[in-house]
Structures are given as C-alpha cells and as structure tokens.
Design a protein around this motif. Structure first.
Motif, mmCIF file in Angstrom:
data_model
loop_
_atom_site.group_PDB
_atom_site.id
_atom_site.type_symbol
_atom_site.label_atom_id
_atom_site.label_comp_id
_atom_site.label_asym_id
_atom_site.label_seq_id
_atom_site.Cartn_x
_atom_site.Cartn_y
_atom_site.Cartn_z
ATOM 1 N N GLN A 84 0.827 -1.208 0.000
ATOM 2 C CA GLN A 84 0.000 0.000 0.000
ATOM 3 C C GLN A 84 0.864 1.262 0.000
ATOM 4 O O GLN A 84 0.540 2.237 -0.686
ATOM 5 C CB GLN A 84 -0.945 -0.026 1.199
ATOM 6 N N ILE A 85 1.944 1.246 0.748
ATOM 7 C CA ILE A 85 2.824 2.415 0.797
ATOM 8 C C ILE A 85 3.534 2.610 -0.541
ATOM 9 O O ILE A 85 3.596 3.728 -1.067
ATOM 10 C CB ILE A 85 3.846 2.261 1.943
ATOM 11 N N ARG A 86 4.064 1.534 -1.093
ATOM 12 C CA ARG A 86 4.831 1.643 -2.330
ATOM 13 C C ARG A 86 3.957 2.036 -3.524
ATOM 14 O O ARG A 86 4.449 2.626 -4.490
ATOM 15 C CB ARG A 86 5.540 0.325 -2.617
ATOM 16 N N THR A 87 2.677 1.717 -3.477
ATOM 17 C CA THR A 87 1.767 2.065 -4.579
ATOM 18 C C THR A 87 0.918 3.299 -4.269
ATOM 19 O O THR A 87 0.078 3.685 -5.073
ATOM 20 C CB THR A 87 0.826 0.892 -4.898
ATOM 21 N N ARG A 88 1.149 3.897 -3.090
ATOM 22 C CA ARG A 88 0.340 5.036 -2.645
ATOM 23 C C ARG A 88 -1.156 4.735 -2.804
ATOM 24 O O ARG A 88 -1.934 5.486 -3.400
ATOM 25 C CB ARG A 88 0.710 6.301 -3.419
ATOM 26 N N ALA A 89 -1.545 3.611 -2.221
ATOM 27 C CA ALA A 89 -2.892 3.083 -2.411
ATOM 28 C C ALA A 89 -3.981 4.009 -1.899
ATOM 29 O O ALA A 89 -5.106 4.000 -2.403
ATOM 30 C CB ALA A 89 -3.013 1.724 -1.722
ATOM 31 N N THR A 90 -3.673 4.818 -0.889
ATOM 32 C CA THR A 90 -4.689 5.703 -0.314
ATOM 33 C C THR A 90 -4.693 7.085 -0.952
ATOM 34 O O THR A 90 -5.494 7.936 -0.570
ATOM 35 C CB THR A 90 -4.467 5.852 1.204
ATOM 36 N N GLY A 91 -3.804 7.327 -1.903
ATOM 37 C CA GLY A 91 -3.761 8.624 -2.586
ATOM 38 C C GLY A 91 -2.384 9.259 -2.514
ATOM 39 O O GLY A 91 -1.473 8.751 -1.847
ATOM 40 N N ASP A 92 -2.246 10.404 -3.202
ATOM 41 C CA ASP A 92 -0.955 11.078 -3.314
ATOM 42 C C ASP A 92 -0.741 12.179 -2.283
ATOM 43 O O ASP A 92 0.382 12.651 -2.116
ATOM 44 C CB ASP A 92 -0.803 11.710 -4.707
ATOM 45 N N SER A 93 -1.794 12.629 -1.620
ATOM 46 C CA SER A 93 -1.639 13.742 -0.684
ATOM 47 C C SER A 93 -0.814 13.324 0.529
ATOM 48 O O SER A 93 -0.665 12.132 0.825
ATOM 49 C CB SER A 93 -3.004 14.243 -0.220
ATOM 50 N N ARG A 94 -0.285 14.316 1.233
ATOM 51 C CA ARG A 94 0.520 14.019 2.419
ATOM 52 C C ARG A 94 -0.295 13.302 3.486
ATOM 53 O O ARG A 94 0.200 12.383 4.146
ATOM 54 C CB ARG A 94 1.095 15.312 2.981
ATOM 55 N N VAL A 95 -1.545 13.707 3.643
ATOM 56 C CA VAL A 95 -2.401 13.066 4.647
ATOM 57 C C VAL A 95 -2.646 11.606 4.280
ATOM 58 O O VAL A 95 -2.597 10.711 5.133
ATOM 59 C CB VAL A 95 -3.734 13.822 4.786
ATOM 60 N N SER A 96 -2.897 11.358 2.987
ATOM 61 C CA SER A 96 -3.170 9.997 2.531
ATOM 62 C C SER A 96 -1.975 9.091 2.751
ATOM 63 O O SER A 96 -2.126 7.922 3.122
ATOM 64 C CB SER A 96 -3.540 10.018 1.041
ATOM 65 N N ARG A 97 -0.782 9.628 2.524
ATOM 66 C CA ARG A 97 0.420 8.825 2.725
ATOM 67 C C ARG A 97 0.751 8.687 4.209
ATOM 68 O O ARG A 97 1.233 7.646 4.660
ATOM 69 C CB ARG A 97 1.589 9.449 1.977
ATOM 70 N N ALA A 98 0.462 9.741 4.975
ATOM 71 C CA ALA A 98 0.787 9.710 6.405
ATOM 72 C C ALA A 98 -0.049 8.682 7.149
ATOM 73 O O ALA A 98 0.429 8.064 8.115
ATOM 74 C CB ALA A 98 0.584 11.095 7.012
ATOM 75 N N MET A 99 -1.292 8.473 6.716
ATOM 76 C CA MET A 99 -2.145 7.542 7.444
ATOM 77 C C MET A 99 -1.591 6.121 7.388
ATOM 78 O O MET A 99 -1.760 5.339 8.335
ATOM 79 C CB MET A 99 -3.580 7.594 6.912
#
Length: 216
Positions: A84-99
């Motif tokens: 999920q982290i390597r594919t940015r599965a939750t989105g590109d924003s900083r919040v999406s990656r931080a979660m």
C-alpha cells in the motif's frame, strides 16, 4: 539588434511540492507484490486456524498459540502495508500517505504485545506495560479499517483489489459485535471465516493479479 536565439533548455523546476510530483511508473515490481501477497495469505491462514480451533478468547497454551499465530498474521499486515505504501494506495496527498505510516506506528507495538504475550511467563503478562501495548491491538485493526475505506475512495487500486481491502479490513468491526452478540463460539466461526474470506483472499488476489495495484 534583435535578441539572439538560444537553444539552451529551460532549467527544471525545483519548487514543485513533493506531494504534487508524479509517482514512479512502477514503484514496486509485480514479483514483489506477489511475494508480499503470499506473506499476507500465509500469516492469515496461521492465525485463522488458531481462531477456528481455539476461538478469540482463551487461556494457557491455547492463548500462547493464538498470540504467536497472531504475530504471523501481523507480519502479513506489514507485508500488505508495504504494498500500500509503495503504490500510494490511499492517494498522493501528504495526509493519505501519512495515514499508512501512522498505521505502521500502531501495528508495531501491537505485534510486540502478541510476541511477548506468547513468550513471557504468566507472572510477567500482568505488567502495566503489557496493558499499554494491548491497547494497540484494537487500535491497529481500526486503523486498517480506515485505510480500507480510504483506499476504496481513492480508486488507485483497480478491479476487485479496490474493494477487497475494505472487506478484509472490516474484520474488527464484524468480529467484535459477533463476540458480544453471539458469544465466544459464534465469534470463533465468524472471526475465523472472515479472516479466510478477507485477508487470506486479499493476499491471493495480490499474488494472482499484481497488475491491479500498479500504475497503468
């Protein structure tokens, strides 16, 4: 005089925020996704077997087996988070990656609790530190549920892999009410079955269809 023409290329911009820069075409290889998917399925099968045999609430040797197979499951979750982290599965924003990184921070002490609960003598399991670590177990599972919702909304993963994480990561939301309403025996079958349908199947989907999580 007319200004002279130049063929010097324009300098690259360096003021573009990191969160707005496009991701790499293939931040993780299909082979790596397959391997991490197998890790998720294997860890889930270990814990699901314990849950189906002994339930989610037990004592003695059965509790130790449940905790140590729980470690295998949690290591599988680390494998899932890696994808999920390597594919940015939750989105590109900083919040999406931080979660996703926050979830790593919740899962690490939860895994430590499982390991210690499976190895330490009973006299040490009542230590206040164990009680603090124990809190991270439900928090980490709730965090996975939030990620499942965000991943489905983001739509970066495609086909069944867009929605299956939400099915898998609803385990806590399904099993805890089952424990209250149906008792330990009901929670055993519901919890174990949900693990097989959710996380074990999710790992198989990652193994069989890694292209669905990679950038087009």
């Amino acid at each position: 005089m007319d200004p002279q023409l130049t063929t010097t290329p324009a300098t690259a911009r360096t003021d573009v925020p990191q969160s707005d820069q496009p991701i790499a075409a293939e931040p993780i290889t299909p082979a790596a996704v397959r391997l991490l998917g197998l890790a998720l399925t294997g860890g889930t099968l270990a814990w699901a077997t314990s849950v189906l045999l002994f339930g989610t609430v037990n004592e003695g040797v059965e509790e130790r087996i449940g905790s140590l197979t729980g470690v295998a499951f949690q290591l599988g979750l680390f494998a899932l988070l890696a994808v999920q982290i390597r594919t940015r599965a939750t989105g590109d924003s900083r919040v999406s990656r931080a979660m996703l990184k926050v979830e790593l921070g919740l899962l690490a002490p939860a895994t430590l609790w499982s390991l210690l609960n499976g190895l330490l003598p009973e006299s040490a399991q009542d230590h206040v530190a164990m009680g603090i670590l124990d809190v991270f177990w439900p928090l980490s599972m709730l965090g996975m549920l939030v990620i499942g919702v965000k991943l489905a909304v983001a739509g970066r993963w495609r086909g069944p892999l867009r929605w299956w994480p939400l099915i898998a990561e609803s385990w806590f939301a399904v099993t805890m009410p089952a424990l209250i309403l149906a008792g330990e025996d009901g929670a055993r079958w519901i919890g174990g079955g949900h693990l097989l349908l959710g996380y074990a199947t999710l790992g198989l989907l990652l193994t069989l269809r890694p292209s669905l999580v990679l950038p087009r």
